[in-house]
Design a protein around this motif. Structure first.
Motif, PDB file in Angstrom:
ATOM      1  N   ASP A   1      33.166  43.817  36.041  1.00  9.67           N
ATOM      2  CA  ASP A   1      32.809  42.512  35.979  1.00  9.67           C
ATOM      3  C   ASP A   1      31.090  43.264  34.760  1.00  9.67           C
ATOM      4  OD1 ASP A   1      35.378  41.710  36.210  1.00  9.67           O
ATOM      5  OD2 ASP A   1      34.330  40.104  38.626  1.00  9.67           O
ATOM      6  N   THR A   2      30.315  44.408  35.430  1.00 11.74           N
ATOM      7  CA  THR A   2      28.948  44.062  35.039  1.00 11.74           C
ATOM      8  C   THR A   2      29.445  45.213  34.138  1.00 11.74           C
ATOM      9  OG1 THR A   2      29.216  46.094  37.214  1.00 11.74           O
ATOM     10  CG2 THR A   2      28.817  43.367  37.282  1.00 11.74           C
ATOM     11  N   GLY A   3      30.692  45.843  33.264  1.00  8.64           N
ATOM     12  CA  GLY A   3      30.337  46.350  32.319  1.00  8.64           C
ATOM     13  C   GLY A   3      30.830  48.166  33.421  1.00  8.64           C
ATOM     14  N   GLY A   4      31.484  48.248  34.309  1.00 10.80           N
ATOM     15  CA  GLY A   4      31.113  49.472  34.908  1.00 10.80           C
ATOM     16  C   GLY A   4      32.603  50.228  34.875  1.00 10.80           C
ATOM     17  N   ASP A   5      33.612  51.053  35.687  1.00 13.40           N
ATOM     18  CA  ASP A   5      34.416  51.793  35.241  1.00 13.40           C
ATOM     19  C   ASP A   5      35.364  51.514  36.638  1.00 13.40           C
ATOM     20  OD1 ASP A   5      36.544  53.678  33.900  1.00 13.40           O
ATOM     21  OD2 ASP A   5      36.502  54.688  36.284  1.00 13.40           O
ATOM     22  N   ALA A   6      36.780  50.981  36.684  1.00 14.44           N
ATOM     23  CA  ALA A   6      37.666  50.556  37.672  1.00 14.44           C
ATOM     24  C   ALA A   6      37.444  51.736  38.480  1.00 14.44           C
ATOM     25  CB  ALA A   6      38.774  49.669  37.138  1.00 14.44           C
ATOM     26  N   VAL A   7      38.179  53.097  37.820  1.00 12.79           N
ATOM     27  CA  VAL A   7      38.517  53.644  38.296  1.00 12.79           C
ATOM     28  C   VAL A   7      37.411  54.791  39.581  1.00 12.79           C
ATOM     29  CG1 VAL A   7      38.688  56.695  38.844  1.00 12.79           C
ATOM     30  CG2 VAL A   7      39.809  54.934  37.073  1.00 12.79           C
ATOM     31  N   ARG A   8      36.092  54.440  39.543  1.00  7.67           N
ATOM     32  CA  ARG A   8      34.303  54.638  40.250  1.00  7.67           C
ATOM     33  C   ARG A   8      34.811  53.548  40.778  1.00  7.67           C
ATOM     34  NH1 ARG A   8      31.076  58.596  41.517  1.00  7.67           N
ATOM     35  NH2 ARG A   8      28.872  57.339  41.780  1.00  7.67           N
ATOM     36  N   PHE A   9      34.835  52.649  40.771  1.00  2.00           N
ATOM     37  CA  PHE A   9      35.122  51.490  41.749  1.00  2.00           C
ATOM     38  C   PHE A   9      35.671  51.180  42.855  1.00  2.00           C
ATOM     39  CE2 PHE A   9      35.714  46.740  42.452  1.00  2.00           C
ATOM     40  CZ  PHE A   9      35.010  46.409  43.594  1.00  2.00           C
ATOM     41  N   HIS A  10      36.976  51.831  42.551  1.00  2.00           N
ATOM     42  CA  HIS A  10      38.059  52.576  44.044  1.00  2.00           C
ATOM     43  C   HIS A  10      37.083  53.301  44.559  1.00  2.00           C
ATOM     44  CE1 HIS A  10      40.275  48.974  42.648  1.00  2.00           C
ATOM     45  NE2 HIS A  10      40.843  49.591  41.324  1.00  2.00           N
ATOM     46  N   ALA A  11      36.600  54.493  43.959  1.00  2.00           N
ATOM     47  CA  ALA A  11      36.082  55.655  44.400  1.00  2.00           C
ATOM     48  C   ALA A  11      34.979  55.265  45.487  1.00  2.00           C
ATOM     49  CB  ALA A  11      36.209  55.759  43.856  1.00  2.00           C
ATOM     50  N   VAL A  12      34.293  54.118  44.799  1.00  2.00           N
ATOM     51  CA  VAL A  12      32.666  53.868  46.021  1.00  2.00           C
ATOM     52  C   VAL A  12      33.373  52.971  46.731  1.00  2.00           C
ATOM     53  CG1 VAL A  12      31.255  52.108  45.661  1.00  2.00           C
ATOM     54  CG2 VAL A  12      32.063  53.560  43.855  1.00  2.00           C
ATOM     55  N   GLN A  13      34.351  52.188  46.494  1.00  2.00           N
ATOM     56  CA  GLN A  13      35.006  51.394  47.929  1.00  2.00           C
ATOM     57  C   GLN A  13      35.532  52.657  49.176  1.00  2.00           C
ATOM     58  OE1 GLN A  13      37.464  48.165  45.190  1.00  2.00           O
ATOM     59  NE2 GLN A  13      36.581  47.195  46.588  1.00  2.00           N
ATOM     60  N   ALA A  14      36.572  53.189  48.577  1.00  2.00           N
ATOM     61  CA  ALA A  14      36.944  53.894  49.208  1.00  2.00           C
ATOM     62  C   ALA A  14      36.204  54.721  50.088  1.00  2.00           C
ATOM     63  CB  ALA A  14      38.285  55.842  48.375  1.00  2.00           C
ATOM     64  N   ALA A  15      34.798  55.545  49.014  1.00  2.00           N
ATOM     65  CA  ALA A  15      34.428  56.120  49.792  1.00  2.00           C
ATOM     66  C   ALA A  15      33.196  54.998  51.505  1.00  2.00           C
ATOM     67  CB  ALA A  15      32.963  56.452  49.616  1.00  2.00           C
ATOM     68  N   TRP A  16      33.127  54.162  51.363  1.00  2.54           N
ATOM     69  CA  TRP A  16      32.431  53.297  52.307  1.00  2.54           C
ATOM     70  C   TRP A  16      33.586  53.020  53.640  1.00  2.54           C
ATOM     71  CZ3 TRP A  16      28.143  51.838  53.692  1.00  2.54           C
ATOM     72  CH2 TRP A  16      28.001  50.757  54.345  1.00  2.54           C
ATOM     73  N   GLU A  17      35.019  53.258  52.777  1.00  4.47           N
ATOM     74  CA  GLU A  17      35.814  52.938  54.130  1.00  4.47           C
ATOM     75  C   GLU A  17      35.606  54.219  55.222  1.00  4.47           C
ATOM     76  OE1 GLU A  17      40.103  52.666  52.242  1.00  4.47           O
ATOM     77  OE2 GLU A  17      39.310  50.578  51.604  1.00  4.47           O
ATOM     78  N   LEU A  18      35.094  55.491  54.055  1.00  7.33           N
ATOM     79  CA  LEU A  18      35.410  56.605  55.438  1.00  7.33           C
ATOM     80  C   LEU A  18      34.099  56.665  55.893  1.00  7.33           C
ATOM     81  CD1 LEU A  18      37.206  59.366  52.943  1.00  7.33           C
ATOM     82  CD2 LEU A  18      37.936  58.961  54.755  1.00  7.33           C
ATOM     83  N   VAL A  19      33.338  56.289  55.303  1.00  5.84           N
ATOM     84  CA  VAL A  19      31.848  56.840  56.461  1.00  5.84           C
ATOM     85  C   VAL A  19      30.701  55.056  56.246  1.00  5.84           C
ATOM     86  CG1 VAL A  19      31.556  58.967  55.572  1.00  5.84           C
ATOM     87  CG2 VAL A  19      30.352  57.150  54.080  1.00  5.84           C
ATOM     88  N   GLY A  20      31.514  54.178  55.755  1.00  6.06           N
ATOM     89  CA  GLY A  20      30.871  52.589  56.173  1.00  6.06           C
ATOM     90  C   GLY A  20      30.619  52.359  57.573  1.00  6.06           C
TER      91      GLY A  20
END
Length: 319
Positions: A47-66
């Protein structure tokens, strides 16, 4: 220099760790980690001009170390497994799992990934240095600190093993050979063909790959930043020819299988090479693509398939 502290284990030896995705060192404190997550999420949001693939990668990373619990488990190299499964050493060969159905498997010969794992073990020990004892050559800290070319070898071994598991499900109508010697392929060519499959839908030479990045066809060859000048279709065609020529048979298809995220489509046809259909296939699509038959590739009748199998069995050698 060898890594001395525990390092997270990504899904592939070539994958970014969650810390790399979030842009922080692996020893960042919890506050810095949370700030990095929020910043990365904001920049990657579609929604702010980012990339959906990158967005999901950030979410997945947080699930692993959040959370402290998830992070501690990840830093030890532990993955979440089903209750019936037992975790094994990072990157090490997985123990065979009991079969849950009685359907007949494809007839298989050879040791998938065996040659490549031996290559990895030789390279990682050579890189560590003479006189250095490696208690665990698959330790995630060691793997993450190794040069990319060594991690690529391990990634390929894992890819070959994944492909073998998929090919085993083809059923009794298919025969699969793994790790076939290709001494006659020519100078500079890898010394083996990863897989050769024979069944009603043809004779298919397969290379299992994980380059750690997307690839696609252009003029009958694969291109991609991660390839670093490689010409995978040319190499696969040469290896397939070296394996099948002594039996006086020709492959009907040449297939390169990659992780799902590295191919834009489940199945992409890249033309033909000396009469063989060339295809790029996502790993999850491989078995069904072979069962259905690759578009444009000739099928084999029962008598023809039996004759081809007999010729191959008389000439094939393993790496």
């Amino acid at each position: 220099m060898l890594a001395t502290e525990s390092e997270p284990m990504p899904d592939s030896p070539l994958s970014q760790s969650p810390y790399e995705v979030l842009g922080v060192p692996s020893d960042a404190d919890a506050a810095a980690l949370r700030r990095a997550y929020r910043r990365a999420l904001r920049h990657a949001h579609p929604d702010t001009g980012g990339d959906a693939v990158r967005f999901h990668a950030v979410q997945a990373a947080w699930e692993l170390v959040g959370t402290p619990e998830a992070r501690a488990a990840f830093d030890r190299g532990v993955r979440t497994v089903a209750p019936s499964d037992a975790p094994h050493a990072p990157w090490a060969p997985a123990a065979p799992k009991p079969r849950r159905d009685s359907r007949p498997l494809a007839r298989s010969y050879g040791h998938p990934g065996g040659w490549t794992r031996e290559r990895y073990l030789a390279l990682i020990r050579e890189w560590a240095g003479r006189g250095v004892t490696l208690d665990d050559p698959y330790d995630p800290a060691l793997v993450r600190s190794a040069p990319r070319d060594i991690r690529h070898v391990l990634a390929d071994a894992l890819a070959e093993e994944d492909t073998a598991r998929a090919l085993a499900t083809l059923g009794i109508a298919y025969t699969v050979w793994h790790d076939l010697a290709t001494d006659a392929a020519g100078p500079g060519m890898p010394p083996k063909l990863d897989h050769l499959v024979l069944g009603p839908t043809g004779l298919i030479a397969i290379q299992s790959e994980d380059w750690g990045g997307p690839v696609a066809f252009k003029r009958g060859e694969l291109i991609g930043e991660a390839l670093a000048g490689e010409r995978p279709i040319r190499a696969l065609a040469a290896r397939a020819k070296a394996v099948t020529r002594p039996a006086r048979v020709k492959p009907t298809a040449l297939v390169i299988v990659v992780p799902d995220e590295d191919a834009a489509a489940p199945l992409e046809i890249g033309g033909t090479n000396r009469g063989a259909v060339v295809a790029l296939v996502r790993r999850s699509r491989l078995a069904s693509a072979i069962r259905d038959g690759l578009p444009g590739a000739p099928h084999l009748g029962g008598a023809d398939s039996m004759e081809v199998r007999a010729r191959l069995q008389a000439t094939l050698r393993f790496a």
